[in-house]
Each structure stands twice: as structure tokens, then as C-alpha cells.
Design a protein around this motif. Structure first.
Motif, short mmCIF file in Angstrom:
data_model
loop_
_atom_site.label_atom_id
_atom_site.label_comp_id
_atom_site.label_asym_id
_atom_site.label_seq_id
_atom_site.Cartn_x
_atom_site.Cartn_y
_atom_site.Cartn_z
N MET A 1 43.11 -14.21 28.87
CA MET A 1 43.87 -13.62 29.56
C MET A 1 44.46 -13.37 27.72
SD MET A 1 45.11 -12.82 32.66
CE MET A 1 44.20 -12.61 34.34
N ASP A 2 44.53 -11.36 27.61
CA ASP A 2 46.00 -11.65 26.18
C ASP A 2 46.26 -10.17 27.36
OD1 ASP A 2 46.51 -10.93 23.69
OD2 ASP A 2 44.64 -9.62 23.34
N HIS A 3 47.93 -11.15 26.87
CA HIS A 3 49.01 -9.65 27.66
C HIS A 3 49.96 -10.28 25.95
CE1 HIS A 3 48.31 -10.92 31.79
NE2 HIS A 3 47.62 -11.70 31.24
N LYS A 4 49.87 -8.66 25.68
CA LYS A 4 51.14 -8.42 24.62
C LYS A 4 51.62 -7.06 25.09
CE LYS A 4 47.83 -9.58 21.23
NZ LYS A 4 48.18 -11.01 20.19
N GLU A 5 51.90 -6.22 25.73
CA GLU A 5 52.33 -4.94 26.27
C GLU A 5 54.62 -6.23 26.57
OE1 GLU A 5 53.04 -1.45 28.13
OE2 GLU A 5 51.95 -1.61 26.95
N ALA A 6 55.20 -6.37 26.30
CA ALA A 6 56.38 -6.63 26.90
C ALA A 6 57.12 -5.70 27.55
CB ALA A 6 57.61 -6.72 25.75
N ASN A 7 57.15 -6.26 29.02
CA ASN A 7 57.76 -5.58 30.03
C ASN A 7 59.43 -5.57 29.96
OD1 ASN A 7 58.91 -5.25 32.75
ND2 ASN A 7 57.36 -5.95 33.43
N CYS A 17 54.81 -20.09 27.68
CA CYS A 17 54.39 -19.10 28.40
C CYS A 17 53.16 -18.55 28.25
CB CYS A 17 55.19 -18.36 29.35
SG CYS A 17 54.49 -18.05 31.16
N GLU A 18 52.32 -19.03 28.67
CA GLU A 18 50.85 -17.43 28.22
C GLU A 18 51.14 -15.90 28.46
OE1 GLU A 18 46.46 -16.43 29.73
OE2 GLU A 18 47.30 -18.49 30.44
N TYR A 19 52.27 -15.81 28.98
CA TYR A 19 52.17 -14.09 29.29
C TYR A 19 54.16 -14.22 28.61
CZ TYR A 19 50.32 -15.64 33.81
OH TYR A 19 47.77 -15.58 34.35
N GLY A 22 54.47 -12.44 22.13
CA GLY A 22 54.78 -12.71 21.24
C GLY A 22 56.29 -12.08 20.31
N ASP A 23 57.01 -10.56 20.77
CA ASP A 23 57.48 -9.91 19.71
C ASP A 23 58.93 -10.40 20.57
OD1 ASP A 23 55.39 -8.78 18.21
OD2 ASP A 23 54.99 -7.66 19.10
#
Length: 56
Positions: A1-7, A17-19, A22-23
Motif C-alpha cells: 500500500m502506498d500511503h503518502k498524504e498526511a492526515n 509504521c507503514e502508515y 514520511g514528510d
């Protein structure tokens, strides 16, 4: 899974954690589940993010 957008509503500093975003220190999930590993939780350390997934 590719989760990039910060909540920005879910802060997280667990980079393993995978979720994790990175930024920054945020989660990328829309929502998380919080639970406990104790029968009678009384302090913050008794709670866990049950949405945690180890990075592959």
C-alpha cells in the motif's frame, strides 16, 4: 500500500509504521483504531494504536 498524504488530524511519531507520513509526524490513514492491552487501563501507556502496521 502506498500511503503518502498526511492526515493533519492524526499526529504520529512512529516511523516504523507503514502508515507514517514520511514528510512529517502524521498518519496517512483517514481514521485509526485505538485500543488497550490491559484489562483495566489506567494510564496513557496502556493504550495502543491498533491500526499500526509494520513497514515491509
Amino acid at each position: 500500500m502506498d500511503h503518502k498524504e498526511a492526515n493533519h488530524s492524526i499526529k504520529c511519531s512512529v516511523k516504523q509504521c507503514e502508515y507514517h507520513c514520511g514528510d512529517g509526524n502524521f498518519c496517512t490513514l483517514d481514521a485509526i483504531k485505538v485500543g488497550t492491552h490491559e484489562a483495566d487501563p489506567t494510564v496513557c501507556e496502556c493504550t495502543d494504536c491498533q491500526s499500526f502496521a509494520r513497514c515491509k
